[in-house]
Design a protein around this motif. Structure first.
Motif, PDB file in Angstrom:
ATOM      1  N   ASP A  34       9.727 -62.942  -5.345  1.00 35.52           N
ATOM      2  CA  ASP A  34       8.502 -63.439  -4.499  1.00 35.52           C
ATOM      3  C   ASP A  34       7.335 -62.744  -5.055  1.00 35.52           C
ATOM      4  OD1 ASP A  34      10.510 -65.445  -3.603  1.00 35.52           O
ATOM      5  OD2 ASP A  34      10.825 -64.180  -1.818  1.00 35.52           O
ATOM      6  N   SER A  35       7.234 -61.467  -4.760  1.00 31.31           N
ATOM      7  CA  SER A  35       6.281 -60.529  -5.125  1.00 31.31           C
ATOM      8  C   SER A  35       6.529 -59.126  -5.449  1.00 31.31           C
ATOM      9  CB  SER A  35       5.350 -60.606  -3.768  1.00 31.31           C
ATOM     10  OG  SER A  35       6.187 -60.101  -2.878  1.00 31.31           O
ATOM     11  N   ILE A  36       5.533 -58.622  -5.825  1.00 31.87           N
ATOM     12  CA  ILE A  36       5.803 -57.234  -6.358  1.00 31.87           C
ATOM     13  C   ILE A  36       5.104 -56.388  -5.150  1.00 31.87           C
ATOM     14  CG2 ILE A  36       5.077 -55.272  -7.941  1.00 31.87           C
ATOM     15  CD1 ILE A  36       5.460 -57.369 -10.159  1.00 31.87           C
ATOM     16  N   VAL A  37       6.006 -55.363  -4.574  1.00 27.96           N
ATOM     17  CA  VAL A  37       5.413 -55.017  -3.314  1.00 27.96           C
ATOM     18  C   VAL A  37       5.434 -53.276  -3.566  1.00 27.96           C
ATOM     19  CG1 VAL A  37       6.030 -56.728  -1.837  1.00 27.96           C
ATOM     20  CG2 VAL A  37       7.682 -54.821  -2.282  1.00 27.96           C
ATOM     21  N   LEU A  38       5.713 -52.717  -4.590  1.00 31.32           N
ATOM     22  CA  LEU A  38       5.644 -51.251  -4.669  1.00 31.32           C
ATOM     23  C   LEU A  38       5.292 -50.939  -6.025  1.00 31.32           C
ATOM     24  CD1 LEU A  38       6.399 -48.474  -3.733  1.00 31.32           C
ATOM     25  CD2 LEU A  38       8.865 -48.902  -4.498  1.00 31.32           C
ATOM     26  N   GLY A  39       4.639 -49.929  -6.411  1.00 34.84           N
ATOM     27  CA  GLY A  39       4.510 -49.464  -7.700  1.00 34.84           C
ATOM     28  C   GLY A  39       4.129 -48.015  -7.755  1.00 34.84           C
ATOM     29  N   SER A  40       4.469 -47.133  -8.368  1.00 37.58           N
ATOM     30  CA  SER A  40       4.237 -45.821  -8.040  1.00 37.58           C
ATOM     31  C   SER A  40       4.562 -44.873  -9.217  1.00 37.58           C
ATOM     32  CB  SER A  40       4.987 -45.250  -6.739  1.00 37.58           C
ATOM     33  OG  SER A  40       4.497 -43.599  -6.587  1.00 37.58           O
ATOM     34  N   PHE A  41       3.772 -43.947  -9.558  1.00 35.94           N
ATOM     35  CA  PHE A  41       3.994 -42.674 -10.924  1.00 35.94           C
ATOM     36  C   PHE A  41       3.863 -41.486 -10.315  1.00 35.94           C
ATOM     37  CE2 PHE A  41       2.387 -40.344 -13.956  1.00 35.94           C
ATOM     38  CZ  PHE A  41       3.263 -40.184 -14.961  1.00 35.94           C
ATOM     39  N   ALA A  42       5.217 -40.720 -10.819  1.00 37.79           N
ATOM     40  CA  ALA A  42       5.108 -39.187 -10.612  1.00 37.79           C
ATOM     41  C   ALA A  42       5.244 -38.586 -11.888  1.00 37.79           C
ATOM     42  CB  ALA A  42       6.357 -38.894  -9.784  1.00 37.79           C
ATOM     43  N   PRO A  43       4.185 -37.440 -12.012  1.00 36.49           N
ATOM     44  CA  PRO A  43       4.400 -36.931 -13.443  1.00 36.49           C
ATOM     45  C   PRO A  43       5.436 -35.788 -13.228  1.00 36.49           C
ATOM     46  CG  PRO A  43       2.414 -36.269 -11.905  1.00 36.49           C
ATOM     47  CD  PRO A  43       3.098 -37.184 -11.177  1.00 36.49           C
ATOM     48  N   GLY A  44       5.891 -35.336 -14.443  1.00 40.31           N
ATOM     49  CA  GLY A  44       7.022 -34.467 -14.466  1.00 40.31           C
ATOM     50  C   GLY A  44       6.236 -33.065 -14.294  1.00 40.31           C
ATOM     51  N   ARG A  45       7.101 -32.157 -13.856  1.00 40.78           N
ATOM     52  CA  ARG A  45       6.528 -30.825 -13.584  1.00 40.78           C
ATOM     53  C   ARG A  45       7.760 -29.569 -13.889  1.00 40.78           C
ATOM     54  NH1 ARG A  45       4.794 -28.098  -7.720  1.00 40.78           N
ATOM     55  NH2 ARG A  45       6.042 -26.051  -8.253  1.00 40.78           N
ATOM     56  N   VAL A  46       7.358 -28.633 -14.391  1.00 44.16           N
ATOM     57  CA  VAL A  46       8.132 -27.549 -14.997  1.00 44.16           C
ATOM     58  C   VAL A  46       7.694 -26.175 -14.372  1.00 44.16           C
ATOM     59  CG1 VAL A  46       7.352 -27.192 -17.293  1.00 44.16           C
ATOM     60  CG2 VAL A  46       9.552 -26.422 -16.517  1.00 44.16           C
ATOM     61  N   ASN A  47       8.241 -25.205 -13.932  1.00 43.27           N
ATOM     62  CA  ASN A  47       7.899 -23.733 -13.610  1.00 43.27           C
ATOM     63  C   ASN A  47       8.362 -23.011 -14.555  1.00 43.27           C
ATOM     64  OD1 ASN A  47       6.814 -24.460 -11.054  1.00 43.27           O
ATOM     65  ND2 ASN A  47       8.897 -24.091 -10.020  1.00 43.27           N
ATOM     66  N   ALA A  77      13.792 -63.506  -1.003  1.00 39.71           N
ATOM     67  CA  ALA A  77      14.094 -64.095   0.035  1.00 39.71           C
ATOM     68  C   ALA A  77      15.503 -63.783   0.572  1.00 39.71           C
ATOM     69  CB  ALA A  77      14.002 -65.585   0.033  1.00 39.71           C
ATOM     70  N   SER A  78      16.272 -63.642  -0.357  1.00 41.41           N
ATOM     71  CA  SER A  78      17.700 -62.985   0.185  1.00 41.41           C
ATOM     72  C   SER A  78      18.504 -62.763  -1.387  1.00 41.41           C
ATOM     73  CB  SER A  78      18.473 -64.412   0.483  1.00 41.41           C
ATOM     74  OG  SER A  78      18.578 -65.367  -0.388  1.00 41.41           O
ATOM     75  N   GLY A  79      19.580 -62.249  -0.982  1.00 38.15           N
ATOM     76  CA  GLY A  79      20.272 -61.747  -2.073  1.00 38.15           C
ATOM     77  C   GLY A  79      20.429 -60.121  -2.164  1.00 38.15           C
ATOM     78  N   PRO A  80      21.334 -59.542  -2.817  1.00 35.77           N
ATOM     79  CA  PRO A  80      21.468 -58.184  -3.069  1.00 35.77           C
ATOM     80  C   PRO A  80      20.216 -57.512  -3.449  1.00 35.77           C
ATOM     81  CG  PRO A  80      22.479 -59.233  -4.921  1.00 35.77           C
ATOM     82  CD  PRO A  80      21.931 -60.236  -4.138  1.00 35.77           C
ATOM     83  N   CYS A  81      20.473 -55.948  -3.183  1.00 38.62           N
ATOM     84  CA  CYS A  81      19.220 -55.097  -3.889  1.00 38.62           C
ATOM     85  C   CYS A  81      19.595 -54.695  -5.292  1.00 38.62           C
ATOM     86  CB  CYS A  81      19.238 -53.951  -3.138  1.00 38.62           C
ATOM     87  SG  CYS A  81      17.995 -52.765  -3.439  1.00 38.62           S
ATOM     88  N   ARG A  82      18.965 -54.708  -6.229  1.00 36.72           N
ATOM     89  CA  ARG A  82      19.187 -54.654  -7.773  1.00 36.72           C
ATOM     90  C   ARG A  82      18.393 -53.594  -8.001  1.00 36.72           C
ATOM     91  NH1 ARG A  82      20.015 -60.275 -10.505  1.00 36.72           N
ATOM     92  NH2 ARG A  82      17.721 -60.462  -9.430  1.00 36.72           N
ATOM     93  N   LEU A  83      18.784 -52.467  -8.517  1.00 34.86           N
ATOM     94  CA  LEU A  83      17.891 -51.281  -9.328  1.00 34.86           C
ATOM     95  C   LEU A  83      18.226 -51.484 -10.575  1.00 34.86           C
ATOM     96  CD1 LEU A  83      18.851 -48.633  -6.635  1.00 34.86           C
ATOM     97  CD2 LEU A  83      17.162 -50.136  -6.644  1.00 34.86           C
ATOM     98  N   TYR A  84      16.985 -51.062 -11.473  1.00 39.03           N
ATOM     99  CA  TYR A  84      17.369 -51.240 -12.988  1.00 39.03           C
ATOM    100  C   TYR A  84      16.652 -50.267 -13.657  1.00 39.03           C
ATOM    101  CZ  TYR A  84      16.998 -52.454 -17.923  1.00 39.03           C
ATOM    102  OH  TYR A  84      16.968 -52.857 -19.076  1.00 39.03           O
ATOM    103  N   SER A  85      17.191 -49.517 -14.298  1.00 36.61           N
ATOM    104  CA  SER A  85      16.784 -48.252 -15.165  1.00 36.61           C
ATOM    105  C   SER A  85      16.554 -48.636 -16.651  1.00 36.61           C
ATOM    106  CB  SER A  85      17.554 -47.133 -15.339  1.00 36.61           C
ATOM    107  OG  SER A  85      17.069 -46.196 -16.432  1.00 36.61           O
ATOM    108  N   ALA A  86      15.103 -48.820 -17.040  1.00 32.32           N
ATOM    109  CA  ALA A  86      14.749 -49.114 -18.397  1.00 32.32           C
ATOM    110  C   ALA A  86      15.161 -48.217 -19.377  1.00 32.32           C
ATOM    111  CB  ALA A  86      13.262 -49.528 -18.349  1.00 32.32           C
ATOM    112  N   SER A  87      15.305 -46.969 -19.151  1.00 34.24           N
ATOM    113  CA  SER A  87      15.313 -45.962 -20.231  1.00 34.24           C
ATOM    114  C   SER A  87      16.934 -45.768 -20.335  1.00 34.24           C
ATOM    115  CB  SER A  87      15.057 -44.700 -19.576  1.00 34.24           C
ATOM    116  OG  SER A  87      15.554 -44.178 -18.410  1.00 34.24           O
TER     117      SER A  87
END
Length: 101
Positions: A34-47, A77-87
């Motif tokens: 129905d719509s895109i409601v979230l978008g975020s980017f987090a850079p990697g980090r190393v010590n 509107a309804s249905g299960p939650c689906r998570l997808y990893s493109a990588s």
């Protein structure tokens, strides 16, 4: 676009490029959104020196990497939650009704 989060050049404004690619993947894989409601980017980090010491007043030498994590999400509107990893080209599906809190 396989491995978009890991193989895209980190040119000027990499977050925008990666988020746009992730939105395209989301829309093509799940056209019923129905719509895109979230978008975020987090850079990697190393010590370089020390690990888990920056919050214990220890010595660290953190730096950003040309790796990162991108998350986008949409609503239906309804249905299960689906998570997808493109990588990884993998999908995980679950029903919110069965999640224990």
């Amino acid at each position: 676009v396989k491995d978009f989060a890991f193989r895209t050049s980190m040119a000027a404004n990499p977050e925008k490029i990666l988020l746009e690619q992730a939105v395209q993947i989301l829309q093509s894989r799940y056209p019923e959104l129905d719509s895109i409601v979230l978008g975020s980017f987090a850079p990697g980090r190393v010590n370089i020196i020390g690990e888990h010491t920056d919050y214990n007043e220890g010595f660290v030498f953190p730096m950003c990497l040309e790796l990162g994590t991108v998350v986008v999400g949409g609503r239906v509107a309804s249905g299960p939650c689906r998570l997808y990893s493109a990588s990884k080209e993998m999908e995980f599906t679950f029903d919110f009704e069965n999640v224990k809190t």
